[in-house]
Motif scaffolding. Structure first.
Motif, mmCIF file in Angstrom:
data_model
loop_
_atom_site.group_PDB
_atom_site.id
_atom_site.type_symbol
_atom_site.label_atom_id
_atom_site.label_comp_id
_atom_site.label_asym_id
_atom_site.label_seq_id
_atom_site.Cartn_x
_atom_site.Cartn_y
_atom_site.Cartn_z
ATOM 1 N N SER A 222 0.466 -1.472 -0.099
ATOM 2 C CA SER A 222 0.018 -0.236 0.090
ATOM 3 C C SER A 222 0.751 0.907 0.342
ATOM 4 N N ASN A 223 0.756 2.598 -0.192
ATOM 5 C CA ASN A 223 1.152 3.570 -0.597
ATOM 6 C C ASN A 223 0.082 4.449 -1.165
ATOM 7 N N MET A 224 0.429 5.839 -1.628
ATOM 8 C CA MET A 224 -0.411 6.743 -1.166
ATOM 9 C C MET A 224 -1.692 7.093 -2.097
ATOM 10 N N ARG A 225 -0.625 5.777 -3.630
ATOM 11 C CA ARG A 225 -1.362 6.197 -4.948
ATOM 12 C C ARG A 225 -3.269 4.431 -4.417
ATOM 13 N N GLY A 226 -2.601 3.779 -3.804
ATOM 14 C CA GLY A 226 -3.451 2.635 -3.646
ATOM 15 C C GLY A 226 -3.057 1.560 -2.487
ATOM 16 N N SER A 227 -3.987 0.913 -2.525
ATOM 17 C CA SER A 227 -4.193 -0.001 -0.668
ATOM 18 C C SER A 227 -3.551 -1.299 -1.720
ATOM 19 N N ARG A 228 -2.917 -2.147 -1.036
ATOM 20 C CA ARG A 228 -2.817 -3.518 -1.205
ATOM 21 C C ARG A 228 -4.133 -4.773 -2.306
ATOM 22 N N GLU A 229 -4.611 -4.090 -1.676
ATOM 23 C CA GLU A 229 -5.993 -4.933 -1.712
ATOM 24 C C GLU A 229 -6.826 -4.660 -2.594
ATOM 25 N N TYR A 230 -6.523 -3.224 -3.365
ATOM 26 C CA TYR A 230 -7.036 -2.805 -4.652
ATOM 27 C C TYR A 230 -6.269 -3.203 -5.790
ATOM 28 N N ARG A 231 -4.680 -3.066 -5.323
ATOM 29 C CA ARG A 231 -3.834 -3.142 -6.156
ATOM 30 C C ARG A 231 -4.115 -5.073 -6.966
ATOM 31 N N LYS A 232 -4.380 -5.488 -5.917
ATOM 32 C CA LYS A 232 -4.687 -6.771 -6.052
ATOM 33 C C LYS A 232 -5.976 -7.153 -6.972
ATOM 34 N N HIS A 233 -6.814 -6.466 -6.648
ATOM 35 C CA HIS A 233 -7.969 -6.810 -7.685
ATOM 36 C C HIS A 233 -8.043 -6.465 -8.553
ATOM 37 N N LEU A 234 -6.902 -4.952 -8.949
ATOM 38 C CA LEU A 234 -5.939 -4.446 -9.932
ATOM 39 C C LEU A 234 -5.863 -5.896 -11.426
ATOM 40 N N ALA A 235 -4.977 -6.583 -10.778
ATOM 41 C CA ALA A 235 -3.696 -7.174 -11.350
ATOM 42 C C ALA A 235 -4.911 -8.567 -11.710
ATOM 43 N N GLU A 236 -5.625 -8.746 -10.876
ATOM 44 C CA GLU A 236 -6.837 -9.275 -10.952
ATOM 45 C C GLU A 236 -7.875 -9.469 -12.528
ATOM 46 N N VAL A 237 -7.844 -7.795 -12.773
ATOM 47 C CA VAL A 237 -8.654 -7.209 -13.863
ATOM 48 C C VAL A 237 -7.721 -7.143 -15.091
ATOM 49 N N LEU A 238 -6.578 -6.953 -14.485
ATOM 50 C CA LEU A 238 -5.706 -6.730 -16.146
ATOM 51 C C LEU A 238 -5.162 -8.113 -16.529
ATOM 52 N N LEU A 239 -4.753 -8.676 -15.930
ATOM 53 C CA LEU A 239 -4.786 -10.333 -16.535
ATOM 54 C C LEU A 239 -5.942 -10.728 -17.313
#
Length: 251
Positions: A222-239
């Motif tokens: 997580s950082n200012m651009r997004g949380s760990r959970e949000y990034r994992k969700h994005l990865a699933e969508v982009l994949l």
């Protein structure tokens, strides 16, 4: 702001390497990222007269000199013919054309920045780096090595006919990415790279059937651009999107 006390343009790579062993000295390339930092540099080492800024094509490989700009990577017809639109996609969001005319491929790769679109894309190809002292090693090995003061001479990409797809998520068109994703398929083997996690990109091997489930193989933070959970969700969508593009040949 950075402050530079001395500027040297060495005559040989050996002289540049010796100068670079001092922690207070720094190699400069396009200086597009370096100039936005802070600190004092005792001696700036200019390698523009020693390293190539060209993309050379052989029967088996592309040799990309460290001083090659991101704009050259973006617009090179040989790369586009061999690999499709991946190079245009991984560069087009990086600030603007003026910036990409100055930023170098060598700086992007050697810096191993967590936010690097370029590193994410190169990892899904058969890519090697040529270092002055260590010689030629796979990029996937290079990114796991401790940082040292070697010199990156060129990046070598095998012309094996694979096509790849590159995707990223940003809060605005030219902002740093929240997450980056690249994938390639060659002889039934899929390479998937996820970057801006916000850690540096890493790569794993899978198949088309399993590709959309590979998000769990990566760590996220997580950082200012997004949380760990949000990034994992994005990865699933982009994949899922990358898998569809590879299956349909829309790359």
């Amino acid at each position: 702001m950075i402050t530079v006390k001395n500027y040297i343009k060495p005559d040989t790579l050996e002289a540049a390497y010796e100068l670079n062993q001092k922690r207070a000295n720094r190699i400069i390339g396009g200086m597009m990222w370096l100039r936005m930092g802070k600190g004092n540099i005792l001696t700036a080492i200019d390698l523009s007269g020693l390293l190539s800024g060209e993309i050379t094509e052989t029967d088996t490989d592309f040799h990309i000199g460290s001083m090659c700009t991101l704009r050259q990577l973006e617009t090179h017809p040989g790369l586009a013919k061999s690999f499709g639109s991946v190079w245009k996609e991984c560069t087009r969001h990086i600030v603007g054309v003026q910036f990409r005319n100055g930023a170098t491929v060598g700086g992007s790769i050697f810096g191993r920045y967590g936010f690097s679109d370029i590193l994410t894309a190169f990892l899904v190809f058969d890519t090697k780096v040529k270092l002055y002292k260590k010689g030629i090693i796979p990029l996937s090995e290079f990114i796991t090595m401790d940082r040292d003061r070697d010199i990156l001479e060129e990046i070598i990409v095998a012309k094996d006919g694979r096509r790849a797809v590159y995707l990223s998520e940003r809060r605005s068109q030219t902002d740093f990415p929240v997450l980056t994703c690249a994938a390639s398929c060659y002889e039934g083997i899929v390479l998937v790279s996820i970057g801006a996690r916000p850690m540096r990109a890493t790569v794993t091997e899978t198949t088309l059937d399993e590709m959309e489930h590979i998000a769990d193989a990566f760590d996220y933070g997580s950082n200012m651009r997004g949380s760990r959970e949000y990034r994992k969700h994005l990865a699933e969508v982009l994949l899922c999107r990358a898998k569809k593009a590879l299956e349909e040949g829309n790359v």
